[in-house]
Design an enzyme around this catalytic site. Sequence first.
Site, mmCIF file in Angstrom:
data_model
loop_
_atom_site.group_PDB
_atom_site.id
_atom_site.type_symbol
_atom_site.label_atom_id
_atom_site.label_comp_id
_atom_site.label_asym_id
_atom_site.label_seq_id
_atom_site.Cartn_x
_atom_site.Cartn_y
_atom_site.Cartn_z
ATOM 1 N N HIS A 239 -41.324 93.128 65.546
ATOM 2 C CA HIS A 239 -42.716 93.524 65.345
ATOM 3 C C HIS A 239 -43.347 94.091 66.623
ATOM 4 O O HIS A 239 -43.241 93.502 67.700
ATOM 5 C CB HIS A 239 -43.524 92.313 64.866
ATOM 6 C CG HIS A 239 -44.942 92.661 64.519
ATOM 7 N ND1 HIS A 239 -45.268 93.414 63.410
ATOM 8 C CD2 HIS A 239 -46.109 92.394 65.155
ATOM 9 C CE1 HIS A 239 -46.583 93.575 63.370
ATOM 10 N NE2 HIS A 239 -47.113 92.964 64.409
ATOM 11 N N ILE B 132 -42.041 87.677 66.523
ATOM 12 C CA ILE B 132 -41.395 88.820 67.187
ATOM 13 C C ILE B 132 -40.420 89.539 66.247
ATOM 14 O O ILE B 132 -39.732 90.471 66.654
ATOM 15 C CB ILE B 132 -40.639 88.397 68.470
ATOM 16 C CG1 ILE B 132 -39.523 87.407 68.142
ATOM 17 C CG2 ILE B 132 -41.608 87.822 69.483
ATOM 18 C CD1 ILE B 132 -38.600 87.151 69.322
ATOM 19 N N GLU B 133 -40.342 89.069 65.003
ATOM 20 C CA GLU B 133 -39.462 89.761 64.054
ATOM 21 C C GLU B 133 -40.313 90.461 62.989
ATOM 22 O O GLU B 133 -40.908 91.490 63.239
ATOM 23 C CB GLU B 133 -38.439 88.769 63.489
ATOM 24 C CG GLU B 133 -37.526 88.228 64.606
ATOM 25 C CD GLU B 133 -36.414 87.319 64.120
ATOM 26 O OE1 GLU B 133 -35.681 87.713 63.202
ATOM 27 O OE2 GLU B 133 -36.283 86.198 64.671
ATOM 28 N N MET B 134 -40.457 89.867 61.799
ATOM 29 C CA MET B 134 -41.229 90.553 60.752
ATOM 30 C C MET B 134 -42.694 90.142 60.768
ATOM 31 O O MET B 134 -43.574 90.850 60.274
ATOM 32 C CB MET B 134 -40.578 90.309 59.392
ATOM 33 C CG MET B 134 -39.202 90.980 59.295
ATOM 34 S SD MET B 134 -38.188 90.386 57.912
ATOM 35 C CE MET B 134 -38.978 91.234 56.538
#
Lengths: 335, 335
Positions: free
Chosen positions: A101, A143-145
Amino acid sequence: MKITKSLSKALPVAGLAGAMLLGSSFTMADDGYHSRYANRFEPLPAIAPIPADNSLTAAKIELGQMLFFEPRISASGVISCATCHNPALGWADRIPRATGHDGQVGERNTPTVLNSGFFTAQFWDGRAATLEEQALGPIEADIEMNMPLDQALERLREFTEYREMFARAYGGNGADQITPDNVAHALASFQRTLNTPNSPFDRYLRGDLAALTDAQKRGMAAFADNGCTACHSGPALTDSQFHAIQVPGSTDEGRFVVTGDPGDRFRFKTPTLRNVALTYPYFNNGGVETLEEAVQVMGREMLGREFDQNTVNDMVAFLHSLTGEMPDIRIPSLP
Amino acid sequence: MKITKSLSKALPVAGLAGAMLLGSSFTMADDGYHSRYANRFEPLPAIAPIPADNSLTAAKIELGQMLFFEPRISASGVISCATCHNPALGWADRIPRATGHDGQVGERNTPTVLNSGFFTAQFWDGRAATLEEQALGPIEADIEMNMPLDQALERLREFTEYREMFARAYGGNGADQITPDNVAHALASFQRTLNTPNSPFDRYLRGDLAALTDAQKRGMAAFADNGCTACHSGPALTDSQFHAIQVPGSTDEGRFVVTGDPGDRFRFKTPTLRNVALTYPYFNNGGVETLEEAVQVMGREMLGREFDQNTVNDMVAFLHSLTGEMPDIRIPSLP
């Protein structure tokens, strides 16, 4: 003359005997390696173990495939599981550390999802035991989706097609079936089909002595004789256990972050070696670009030895034989 | 009785005559719409026009497909053409405005690449005339892939497989063939194959009177009679010209940004209506979520009229008939 004659008579017989040997069973023949090493490895099955609480069905697999490619369960609307676990890149991302993200870069290298159904621990630190436990983490991870699970479920409920697919997969009213468990079960079911059987190494283990080159056979022997099989064991060449290693450039404390047990400091799950030629760069921090260097690092860090260049070359050749048949996945049409 | 008899004799004849009419040629029959409206539209060909300076070859198409899915020509290493032009989402992204490098959100909605080979102007503002001119912009754009072209070319030259594929596509030494023009020509060649023929509307235009529902036929008639075909014309239902429109929420000056000509202020290229049911949200700012509202906005902004609800419903039904057969594209295995 007599000798020549007897030879000329003997030869076809020997040829016939050879043919019979080969014809009857590969394993009766030997190349000097198969009889000594094949029993120290396991071929990769086509289907990963299916847990009692998540029967594998076509409806779950189809739904899981759509969810795997679905970017609208991410805050940005453009990141899906397939962004980092990219089918075009060995179901990983081929960059040192995962980028999610808003371009945030995580601490660890993206593991491939290929053959992950054979692992008994998921993530580098094993914070999930099963694919079902693993599936939802990346959706919520900031920090991902970076999408709260409730929002992701609400987003899915907006689509008639998803409501229908959840109903097909789990029965009852589709909207009511769009639950965290059912999303996780569908994603896990799809991933359980992402296996890569019939690599040259698998064909060799099953008796096709010509499936590996001489260098690959020497590499297989060096791999076993040097004790790599202590951790890289089982069908996916991982024991799914945690072993202390600090690769160049890494300060990541690994399993310790999960358990808080000082004994787990710097321990990481043994990564699979299946398709390792496709899943560069290597190690928890993605700090090593080539298989050659990765083999040398493992020799030093785990075995305390320097492999000579021939051994390194042979082991790299062997690791290339672990690339199997990629799953034939089509891009789904999302609602 | 006689009348009844004569009728009973006449009926089969009429039935036979009808069958003959239908059997001989669809276009000889009519449904009250085909004879009046079919000649005001064009079916979509399966292949887009091929320019003299970029012959279409299998080698270029295959290379272009790999480049289209290649994220390592982006600064983050995770964004490819397919991130925003997502095959799972109608080769667009289904979010209002494009989201690229580090999560930056652009000013405009991502146009689908489907059938873009039929356009004679590319981008909302027509700053490129051809697919070849368009192809490289998003690689360098700082809010999209954000990689200087020289770096992107250097990255590609690192891979033996790309050097070989450029040599196959363009001859000579592969590394020398990895040029801006050749990258653009390969991407354009691949995109030229991304067409969606044989929609219900196309089948209807070719004479299959049953391919459209009555509502869709009424919508087709309303679409033509209200003058929508003045701009939405040609096989892709766009004239590739620029027309002034300011949709709700947009301050974008459109074509003016490119030409500096005050006459171009707020002008945007007519978007294709092919597969419009799949390419929501709508308009240059992606500000409208549904086809129904999009039709109403176009009536007000371009035609200065309020369509009644029946007309809106019919036109929306018609627009759904423009969804064609999606290209069958597999995810390539990248080096």
